[in-house]
Design a protein around this motif. Structure first.
Motif, mmCIF file in Angstrom:
data_model
loop_
_atom_site.group_PDB
_atom_site.id
_atom_site.type_symbol
_atom_site.label_atom_id
_atom_site.label_comp_id
_atom_site.label_asym_id
_atom_site.label_seq_id
_atom_site.Cartn_x
_atom_site.Cartn_y
_atom_site.Cartn_z
ATOM 1 N N UNK A 6 -37.098 -23.188 -31.881
ATOM 2 C CA UNK A 6 -36.979 -21.660 -31.365
ATOM 3 C C UNK A 6 -37.541 -21.599 -30.029
ATOM 4 N N UNK A 7 -38.557 -22.096 -29.820
ATOM 5 C CA UNK A 7 -39.341 -22.105 -28.459
ATOM 6 C C UNK A 7 -38.575 -23.066 -27.536
ATOM 7 N N UNK A 8 -37.885 -24.202 -27.756
ATOM 8 C CA UNK A 8 -36.885 -25.085 -26.766
ATOM 9 C C UNK A 8 -35.876 -24.055 -26.597
ATOM 10 N N UNK A 9 -35.265 -23.369 -27.535
ATOM 11 C CA UNK A 9 -34.091 -22.696 -27.389
ATOM 12 C C UNK A 9 -34.278 -21.355 -26.099
ATOM 13 N N UNK A 10 -35.540 -20.962 -26.441
ATOM 14 C CA UNK A 10 -35.791 -19.918 -25.352
ATOM 15 C C UNK A 10 -35.926 -20.275 -23.797
ATOM 16 N N UNK A 11 -36.513 -21.558 -23.894
ATOM 17 C CA UNK A 11 -36.883 -22.279 -22.675
ATOM 18 C C UNK A 11 -35.622 -22.540 -21.971
ATOM 19 N N UNK A 12 -34.697 -23.369 -22.734
ATOM 20 C CA UNK A 12 -33.488 -23.702 -22.324
ATOM 21 C C UNK A 12 -32.576 -22.630 -21.811
ATOM 22 N N UNK A 13 -32.733 -21.303 -22.430
ATOM 23 C CA UNK A 13 -32.076 -20.068 -22.011
ATOM 24 C C UNK A 13 -32.728 -19.459 -20.915
ATOM 25 N N UNK A 14 -33.850 -19.955 -20.473
ATOM 26 C CA UNK A 14 -34.353 -19.405 -19.317
ATOM 27 C C UNK A 14 -35.146 -18.061 -19.666
ATOM 28 N N UNK A 15 -35.402 -17.928 -20.984
ATOM 29 C CA UNK A 15 -36.115 -16.761 -21.480
ATOM 30 C C UNK A 15 -37.692 -16.908 -21.453
ATOM 31 N N UNK A 16 -38.334 -17.204 -20.455
ATOM 32 C CA UNK A 16 -39.616 -17.810 -20.093
ATOM 33 C C UNK A 16 -40.703 -16.597 -20.732
#
Length: 123
Positions: A85-95
């Protein structure tokens, strides 16, 4: 109903594997450090990453995805899902969402665990 059975069976297998790793680590390393949990979390995170990448390319294998990702990885360690879940957020630029979710999960998870423990063990 088939999907529920796939997830349940995968969860059973994952939970049994988690238990086996924990017992093996405790017997082998004789330490108070929760090495078994650390090993499971790291291995589970690798497994869910590999599986997620594979199933994103092969979306026709929905049943196997349910069994392995939702079931097995969920039973083996929910930390793997947390990591993904965290990886997806990072990948989507949702820091900022990543930071809120990551820190919130850790901080509130520990606080609520302590609260639950205190509520039942305080006597």
């Amino acid at each position: 109903m088939k999907d529920l059975l796939l997830v349940g069976l995968g969860g059973f297998v994952g939970s049994v594997c988690r238990y086996g790793v924990g017992i093996s680590a405790a017997r082998f390393f004789h330490s108070n450090f929760p090495l078994g949990t650390l090993i499971v979390n790291i291995i589970g995170s690798l497994i869910i990453g590999v599986l997620a990448g594979y199933f994103l390319k092969n979306q026709s294998q929905h049943a196997m995805s349910l069994f392995l990702i939702t079931g097995f990885c969920g039973g083996f360690t929910t930390f793997s899902t947390f990591s993904f879940d965290n990886l997806k957020l990072i990948k989507e630029g949702m820091i900022s969402t990543f930071a809120l979710y990551g820190l919130g999960s850790i901080i509130f998870g520990i606080l609520f665990c302590a609260a639950g423990f205190w509520l039942t063990y305080k006597s």
